[in-house]
Structures are given as C-alpha cells and as structure tokens.
Design an enzyme around this catalytic site. Structure first.
Site, short mmCIF file in Angstrom:
data_model
loop_
_atom_site.label_atom_id
_atom_site.label_comp_id
_atom_site.label_asym_id
_atom_site.label_seq_id
_atom_site.Cartn_x
_atom_site.Cartn_y
_atom_site.Cartn_z
N ASP A 90 0.77 -1.19 0.07
CA ASP A 90 0.03 0.14 0.04
C ASP A 90 0.90 1.24 -0.01
O ASP A 90 0.50 2.16 0.62
CB ASP A 90 -0.97 0.13 1.19
CG ASP A 90 -2.06 -1.07 1.28
OD1 ASP A 90 -1.95 -2.04 0.23
OD2 ASP A 90 -2.72 -1.10 2.09
N CYS A 130 -4.16 -6.30 -2.95
CA CYS A 130 -2.97 -7.29 -2.58
C CYS A 130 -3.14 -8.75 -3.26
O CYS A 130 -2.21 -9.00 -4.28
CB CYS A 130 -3.24 -7.68 -1.12
SG CYS A 130 -3.02 -6.12 0.00
N HIS A 136 1.00 -0.89 5.19
CA HIS A 136 -0.50 -1.01 5.32
C HIS A 136 -0.86 -1.07 6.76
O HIS A 136 0.11 -1.06 7.83
CB HIS A 136 -0.53 -2.58 5.01
CG HIS A 136 -1.76 -3.37 4.59
ND1 HIS A 136 -2.76 -3.13 5.62
CD2 HIS A 136 -2.24 -3.65 3.58
CE1 HIS A 136 -3.79 -3.83 5.32
NE2 HIS A 136 -3.70 -3.90 3.79
N ASN A 165 0.49 -2.23 -4.83
CA ASN A 165 -0.60 -1.26 -5.35
C ASN A 165 -0.61 0.11 -4.69
O ASN A 165 0.41 0.41 -3.89
CB ASN A 165 -1.90 -1.73 -5.00
CG ASN A 165 -2.17 -2.25 -3.47
OD1 ASN A 165 -2.43 -3.22 -3.22
ND2 ASN A 165 -2.11 -1.41 -2.56
#
Length: 432
Positions: free
Chosen positions: A28, A67, A208, A269
């Site tokens: 993330d 993910c 994350h 991502n």
C-alpha cells in the site's frame, strides 16, 4: 568418478555465474510516498539512494489495485484473472476464502527458480492462501517467515479477528518485536547464510494499516477493521521500512555479494488515506492512476546504469519476466508469461510501447486499458478517456474529442476480457 564429477562441476560453475535476486515489495505504498518521488514531510534516504544507484521508473504499475491479485500476478507472471485465486479482490478472512489459495501445481516464479538451482526465501506477507497445501513452501520457497493473511497487527501479530498470524514455514511461531523489524531480521539472516544463488522475496507489510509505530501497544483482541489510527504514525512506519531496506542492503555489502545481486523495489498497489499520491487520482482499490501507479527502481551493478530514469511503462508481471530472464530460466511452456523482460530497456534500450489491461469486479466494477499514453477507464457506469502524457492526474476526459481512440481501446479490452476467467461477484464477508 571423473565422468560422474563433470556434470556436477558444470552445474557448480553455472550456479556461480547466476545473479542473486532481491525483490523488495512495499504494501500500500502511494506513488509519492518516497522523498525521491515527492514526499516532503519525511525522508526515505535509504530508498532514495537505492533509486539513484540504478534505474528509476516513473510509469510503473501494479497489475491490480489490491493485494491478492497483484501477488498472483507476480507469482505466475500472468494476468491475475487467468487464475481462480486471482479473481479474489482480495482474499478475506471469511470461511469461504479461508479454503482457497494458489494451486501449487501452477508454475510460479519461485518454483521455476528452484528447479534452476536457486535457494528461495519469502519473508513477509503471503496472502495467497492459509491452508497448508497453499503455503509458500509448496511453491518452491525453502524458507518462509511472515503472516499468511492480508493484514496483521505490527505488535501482537494477530489478524483483525484476533487470530495469531505469524508463521515460520508450516508452523505458527511467537515472536516479540515490531513486524517490519522481524521480517527484516529474517531477510538479513537468509543473506548471511552465504548460499548462492538465492532469490530473496521480501514482502513487507508496511505501510499497510493498522497504523502503528515501534513501541505502540497492540490493537487488542478481535480489533476489527484496520483502517483506523492517527496519521502521525505513518511517517514512523515509513522510516521503519526505509531502515529495514537499509539493513538488507548492508547485508549484501557485508557478505560481498552486492555486485552480483539484482535488486528490485516496488509496491503491490497504490496507497490509502495517509499516502501521498503525487497528484494522481484516487488510491488503493481503484483503477484510476492513484490505485495502480507505484514507485519502482532496479539496481544491478555493472549491468544496469546508475542515476537513470525511464519512462518505460512497466507492471508487476514484468518483474516476473525480468527476474526469470536474469536467471536464464525459461517460463513454463504450458503457462506463457504476460509480462515483458525489461533488461534490454534497463541496459539502455529505448522504451517499448505496449498495451496493458486491468479489471476489478467485486467491491468496485471497473475496467481499464492503457495503450501508449492513452487510457480508457470504465468506472461503474461511466466511461473516460485520458491522455496520461499530458494529464497523469486524469482530470480531463477526452472521450468526446477522440471517439475513434475510445472505440479502439474498448474493442481491445473486450478481446482481452474474453481470454480471462469470468469475474466472481462478491458474496462474502470478513475483513481483508
């Protein structure tokens, strides 16, 4: 004896020529979350230096905005939607999803490298199945340490339902410490074993959620959703990630293998609410640029020039193809790769035009295709056409001005989509 020894000698000589490979994936990480990519409120000196020692990408993409499908893409080198587990966006902790995982019969990056003589270690997040038959050790990893699910408490190492989720190979383990540091400890230990060639797949969980820094208390049992916590934790989480990468790079230097090691850094991502998207639209979970475009850079001394920046469009699938090419390992003929080998471009070649596709179908219904600088995006019931060269922030919709380009990209997407597995509508609960 001499006849029998010759093949062994040849194998040893070949293995000595193979590069070590280190893939470091953040979780993330927004496009602008490194100071070398625009973050101004904190610094990431280790990662900035690593980027300057090789080639830095400005148009690197995750192959999915969440993910599990991105990790499927990395492991298989193929579009996630070619594989049943890649249709989960992402795997959750529901009773249904807990039965699913990446089929160990599928050729993977790690299993192909294993057959070629690599020693493989995965340290960090797996998120491709929690049942024993789906574990990393069933996919060619000699060593695994980390969580099997998608998110864990950095202090207690439990998932959002309160289950403990920290494993070494097939066994649950208890450890004391901040998760980012523990994962780095294992990666450093793996390098210091000095058994080459090796593939180190560092899948850290930072940054994350939950947003916790070293020294924070655990979230508590069955703490529920992770998207909570004050924003002041985020810089410390990033500093911990930067320090962890520094320790991995120092281990390469200390053991004398840095010069023959290919190092790749990227993210699975885009980022979430505390990330800096550097002007890109939306974030994690979306096929807008903020959910897909990620920092990425590659270092390989004497092979890849330092201090370079490339506009080559790259995706997660290309890291698979590039790693296999660097190792001289062909893909499985039964499962041809969808990515491209980036080594010719990284060695100084001109960027190569290509077409890339994305699809989400569970929490959001979106589809997108990028061809050169053009991007077609369908978000729920609305369509857009963007010129990413002039408008990377996706502010100006050009579908009315360029109807032919719009129709061409839509037609290309439809052809690609027919090659993929049908999407699976979401009918399940449980935290991701």
């Amino acid at each position: 004896m001499a006849i029998a020894a010759a093949p062994l000698a040849n194998l040893s000589a070949r293995k000595a020529r193979l590069p070590n490979i280190v893939l470091i994936t953040a979780d993330d990480l927004g496009y602008g979350d490194l100071s070398s990519y625009g973050r101004a409120d904190f610094q990431t000196p280790v990662l900035d230096r690593l980027a300057s020692q090789g080639t830095r990408f400005t148009q690197a993409y995750a192959i999915a905005p969440v993910c599990t499908p991105t990790r499927v893409g990395l492991m298989t080198g193929r579009y996630p939607a070619r594989t049943p587990i890649g249709l989960r966006e992402p795997l959750t902790l529901s009773s249904e999803d807990r039965e699913l995982g990446l089929d160990p019969a599928h050729p993977t990056l790690s299993s192909l490298l294993k057959r070629a003589g690599y020693r493989n270690g995965l340290f960090g997040k797996w998120h491709l199945g929690i049942r024993s038959e789906f574990h990393p050790n069933r996919h060619g990893f000699d060593e695994f340490f980390g969580p099997l699910s998608g998110a864990v408490d950095y202090i207690s190492h439990s998932d959002p339902t309160g289950r403990h989720d920290l494993h070494r190979n097939g066994d649950a383990v208890r450890a004391t410490g901040y998760l980012t540091d523990l994962i780095a400890d294992e990666a450093v230990r793996f390098i210091r074993q000095r058994r080459e060639p090796f593939f180190l797949n560092h899948q850290g969980t930072a940054p994350h959620s939950p947003w916790q820094r070293p020294g924070d208390p655990p979230m508590g049992p069955s703490h529920g959703p992770f998207d909570i916590g004050p924003p002041d934790r985020f810089p410390d989480m990033m500093r911990a990630l930067d320090g962890a990468v520094g320790r991995i790079l120092a281990a390469l230097d200390d053991t004398g293998v840095a010069e023959r090691t290919l190092v790749i850094f990227t993210s699975d991502n885009g980022g979430k609410q505390y990330s800096n998207m550097a002007g890109l639209a939306r974030g994690k979970g979306h096929l807008w640029e903020g959910g897909l475009r990620v920092p990425a850079f590659v270092r390989w001394p004497s092979v890849i020039p330092s201090g370079e920046t490339t506009r080559q469009v790259a995706t997660t699938l290309d890291w698979t193809a590039t790693i296999l090419a660097a190792a001289g390992v062909p893909p499985a003929p039964s499962h041809p790769l969808d990515g491209m080998n980036l080594l010719p471009v990284l060695a100084g070649g001109e960027p190569i035009d290509r077409m890339i596709f994305w699809r989400t179908a569970q929490r959001l219904q979106q589809k997108a295709v990028r061809d050169r600088g053009w991007k077609y995006l369908r978000d729920q019931d609305r369509e857009y056409l963007f010129d990413l060269v002039l408008d990377p922030g996706e502010r100006s919709d050009l579908k009315g001005a360029e109807p032919e380009i719009l129709q061409r990209l839509k037609a290309s997407y439809a052809l690609w989509d027919r090659e993929m597995l049908p999407a699976v509508p979401i009918k399940r609960g449980g935290p991701a």
